[in-house]
Design a protein around this motif. Structure first.
Motif, PDB file in Angstrom:
ATOM      1  N   THR A   1       0.840  -1.204   0.000  1.00  0.00           N
ATOM      2  CA  THR A   1       0.000   0.000   0.000  1.00  0.00           C
ATOM      3  C   THR A   1       0.871   1.248   0.000  1.00  0.00           C
ATOM      4  O   THR A   1       0.632   2.179  -0.780  1.00  0.00           O
ATOM      5  CB  THR A   1      -0.930   0.000   1.227  1.00  0.00           C
ATOM      6  OG1 THR A   1      -1.791  -1.140   1.153  1.00  0.00           O
ATOM      7  CG2 THR A   1      -1.751   1.271   1.303  1.00  0.00           C
TER       8      THR A   1
ATOM      9  N   TRP B   1     -13.364   1.509   9.741  1.00  0.00           N
ATOM     10  CA  TRP B   1     -12.424   0.796   8.880  1.00  0.00           C
ATOM     11  C   TRP B   1     -12.643  -0.682   9.108  1.00  0.00           C
ATOM     12  O   TRP B   1     -12.463  -1.190  10.212  1.00  0.00           O
ATOM     13  CB  TRP B   1     -10.996   1.194   9.233  1.00  0.00           C
ATOM     14  CG  TRP B   1     -10.657   2.582   8.814  1.00  0.00           C
ATOM     15  CD1 TRP B   1     -10.945   3.740   9.468  1.00  0.00           C
ATOM     16  CD2 TRP B   1      -9.978   2.967   7.619  1.00  0.00           C
ATOM     17  NE1 TRP B   1     -10.489   4.819   8.774  1.00  0.00           N
ATOM     18  CE2 TRP B   1      -9.878   4.374   7.626  1.00  0.00           C
ATOM     19  CE3 TRP B   1      -9.425   2.264   6.556  1.00  0.00           C
ATOM     20  CZ2 TRP B   1      -9.256   5.087   6.610  1.00  0.00           C
ATOM     21  CZ3 TRP B   1      -8.799   2.966   5.549  1.00  0.00           C
ATOM     22  CH2 TRP B   1      -8.730   4.358   5.577  1.00  0.00           C
TER      23      TRP B   1
ATOM     24  N   GLY C   1     -12.023  -4.667   7.546  1.00  0.00           N
ATOM     25  CA  GLY C   1     -11.292  -5.528   6.634  1.00  0.00           C
ATOM     26  C   GLY C   1     -10.550  -6.595   7.418  1.00  0.00           C
ATOM     27  O   GLY C   1     -10.264  -6.413   8.605  1.00  0.00           O
TER      28      GLY C   1
ATOM     29  N   GLU D   1      -7.580   4.377   1.622  1.00  0.00           N
ATOM     30  CA  GLU D   1      -8.533   3.286   1.376  1.00  0.00           C
ATOM     31  C   GLU D   1      -8.389   2.731  -0.040  1.00  0.00           C
ATOM     32  O   GLU D   1      -8.358   1.511  -0.242  1.00  0.00           O
ATOM     33  CB  GLU D   1      -9.962   3.752   1.611  1.00  0.00           C
ATOM     34  CG  GLU D   1     -10.970   2.633   1.386  1.00  0.00           C
ATOM     35  CD  GLU D   1     -12.416   3.065   1.551  1.00  0.00           C
ATOM     36  OE1 GLU D   1     -13.288   2.188   1.404  1.00  0.00           O
ATOM     37  OE2 GLU D   1     -12.679   4.256   1.801  1.00  0.00           O
ATOM     38  N   LEU D   2      -8.271   3.606  -1.031  1.00  0.00           N
ATOM     39  CA  LEU D   2      -8.107   3.137  -2.415  1.00  0.00           C
ATOM     40  C   LEU D   2      -6.830   2.338  -2.584  1.00  0.00           C
ATOM     41  O   LEU D   2      -6.814   1.290  -3.240  1.00  0.00           O
ATOM     42  CB  LEU D   2      -8.127   4.323  -3.382  1.00  0.00           C
ATOM     43  CG  LEU D   2      -9.481   4.977  -3.612  1.00  0.00           C
ATOM     44  CD1 LEU D   2      -9.323   6.248  -4.446  1.00  0.00           C
ATOM     45  CD2 LEU D   2     -10.449   4.015  -4.284  1.00  0.00           C
TER      46      LEU D   2
ATOM     47  N   LEU E   1      -5.198   0.699  -0.235  1.00  0.00           N
ATOM     48  CA  LEU E   1      -5.363  -0.579   0.472  1.00  0.00           C
ATOM     49  C   LEU E   1      -6.153  -1.571  -0.375  1.00  0.00           C
ATOM     50  O   LEU E   1      -5.810  -2.751  -0.459  1.00  0.00           O
ATOM     51  CB  LEU E   1      -6.057  -0.364   1.816  1.00  0.00           C
ATOM     52  CG  LEU E   1      -5.197   0.150   2.951  1.00  0.00           C
ATOM     53  CD1 LEU E   1      -6.061   0.635   4.113  1.00  0.00           C
ATOM     54  CD2 LEU E   1      -4.227  -0.928   3.421  1.00  0.00           C
ATOM     55  N   ARG E   2      -7.226  -1.084  -1.004  1.00  0.00           N
ATOM     56  CA  ARG E   2      -8.033  -1.973  -1.853  1.00  0.00           C
ATOM     57  C   ARG E   2      -7.213  -2.495  -3.037  1.00  0.00           C
ATOM     58  O   ARG E   2      -7.273  -3.676  -3.372  1.00  0.00           O
ATOM     59  CB  ARG E   2      -9.278  -1.247  -2.357  1.00  0.00           C
ATOM     60  CG  ARG E   2     -10.316  -1.012  -1.301  1.00  0.00           C
ATOM     61  CD  ARG E   2     -11.527  -0.257  -1.877  1.00  0.00           C
ATOM     62  NE  ARG E   2     -12.472   0.100  -0.865  1.00  0.00           N
ATOM     63  CZ  ARG E   2     -13.428  -0.714  -0.402  1.00  0.00           C
ATOM     64  NH1 ARG E   2     -13.541  -1.923  -0.879  1.00  0.00           N
ATOM     65  NH2 ARG E   2     -14.257  -0.303   0.527  1.00  0.00           N
ATOM     66  N   GLN E   3      -6.460  -1.597  -3.667  1.00  0.00           N
ATOM     67  CA  GLN E   3      -5.638  -2.010  -4.810  1.00  0.00           C
ATOM     68  C   GLN E   3      -4.558  -3.000  -4.361  1.00  0.00           C
ATOM     69  O   GLN E   3      -4.334  -4.019  -5.018  1.00  0.00           O
ATOM     70  CB  GLN E   3      -4.998  -0.793  -5.464  1.00  0.00           C
ATOM     71  CG  GLN E   3      -4.223  -1.145  -6.724  1.00  0.00           C
ATOM     72  CD  GLN E   3      -3.618   0.092  -7.390  1.00  0.00           C
ATOM     73  OE1 GLN E   3      -3.875   1.229  -6.970  1.00  0.00           O
ATOM     74  NE2 GLN E   3      -2.827  -0.132  -8.406  1.00  0.00           N
TER      75      GLN E   3
ATOM     76  N   ASN F   1      -4.625  -4.974  -1.744  1.00  0.00           N
ATOM     77  CA  ASN F   1      -5.270  -6.226  -1.359  1.00  0.00           C
ATOM     78  C   ASN F   1      -5.592  -7.066  -2.589  1.00  0.00           C
ATOM     79  O   ASN F   1      -5.396  -8.282  -2.591  1.00  0.00           O
ATOM     80  CB  ASN F   1      -6.529  -5.940  -0.544  1.00  0.00           C
ATOM     81  CG  ASN F   1      -7.065  -7.171   0.129  1.00  0.00           C
ATOM     82  OD1 ASN F   1      -6.318  -7.911   0.757  1.00  0.00           O
ATOM     83  ND2 ASN F   1      -8.363  -7.390  -0.007  1.00  0.00           N
ATOM     84  N   GLY F   2      -6.072  -6.426  -3.657  1.00  0.00           N
ATOM     85  CA  GLY F   2      -6.353  -7.149  -4.903  1.00  0.00           C
ATOM     86  C   GLY F   2      -5.090  -7.721  -5.511  1.00  0.00           C
ATOM     87  O   GLY F   2      -5.076  -8.854  -6.004  1.00  0.00           O
TER      88      GLY F   2
END
Length: 164
Positions: free
Chosen positions: A55, A91, A93, A136-137, A139-141, A143-144
Motif C-alpha cells: 500500500t 475501517w 477488513g 482506502e483506495l 489498500l483496496r488495490q 489487497n487485490g
C-alpha cells in the motif's frame, strides 16, 4: 530530514502525550517507546505488513502528495498509517485494526527506531497525515494485488504430488 524537521516532528508527536516533556525524556533516556493516545491529533489504521508495505508503495506516486507518517512493527508484522482523527469512521477488513479515541499506540521517537518499532515515514511536524480516501483506495488495490500473488495452497490432508 533536517534537524528542524526532526525537532518539529518530535514536538508534534509528543503533543499527543499527557505529559509531552516526560514523553521526550522517555524517548531519550528510557525504553525509547512512548504510549500515546490516538483520537486527539491522529488515528491509526494498522494492517499486516505485506499489505501495508505494498500500500505504501502505491502511495508513492508523483501525482499524490507525500504519504503521511507510517510506522512499522517488525515484531507484530504490521504497518500503521497515521490519519486524521475521525471517531465516526469504520475501517473494516480482514486483519485491519483502527485505533481511535481511547486506544493507545506504542511509538518510537521520530529520529530513531526502538526495539521492534521504526518509522518508514516519520512525522515532519507539519501535521500532515494520510488522506483516508487515498489510503482506502491504495489498500483496496494492494489487497487485490496480493490476492493474485498468493501461492496456491495445498488442501489439508492432500498427499499427492506438489501443486504447480
Amino acid at each position: 530530514m533536517s534537524n528542524a524537521m526532526w525537532t518539529r516532528g518530535v514536538e508534534w508527536l509528543a503533543a499527543a502525550a499527557s505529559d509531552p516533556r516526560a514523553c521526550k525524556r522517555g524517548w531519550d533516556q528510557g525504553e525509547g517507546v512512548a504510549l500515546l493516545e490516538a483520537g486527539r491529533y491522529w488515528d491509526l489504521v494498522s494492517v499486516p505488513d505485506r499489505l501495508g508495505l505494498l500500500t505504501l508503495d502505491l502511495l508513492w506516486r508523483p501525482s499524490l502528495p507525500v504519504p503521511g507518517p507510517t510506522l512499522v512493527d517488525t515484531a507484530a508484522h504490521r504497518v500503521g498509517f497515521f490519519l486524521p482523527p475521525d471517531p465516526d469512521s469504520r475501517w473494516i477488513g480482514a486483519g485491519l485494526r483502527h485505533a481511535s479515541s481511547g486506544a493507545w499506540v506504542a511509538v518510537p521517537p521520530p529520529y530513531r527506531p526502538s526495539r521492534f518499532l521504526e518509522w518508514v515515514i516519520p512525522p515532519d511536524g507539519s501535521g500532515a497525515l494520510h488522506a483516508p480516501a487515498t489510503l482506502e483506495l491504495a489498500l483496496r488495490q494492494a489487497n487485490g494485488t496480493l490476492a493474485v500473488l498468493e501461492p496456491v495452497s495445498r488442501p489439508e490432508g492432500f498427499a499427492g504430488p506438489p501443486l504447480p
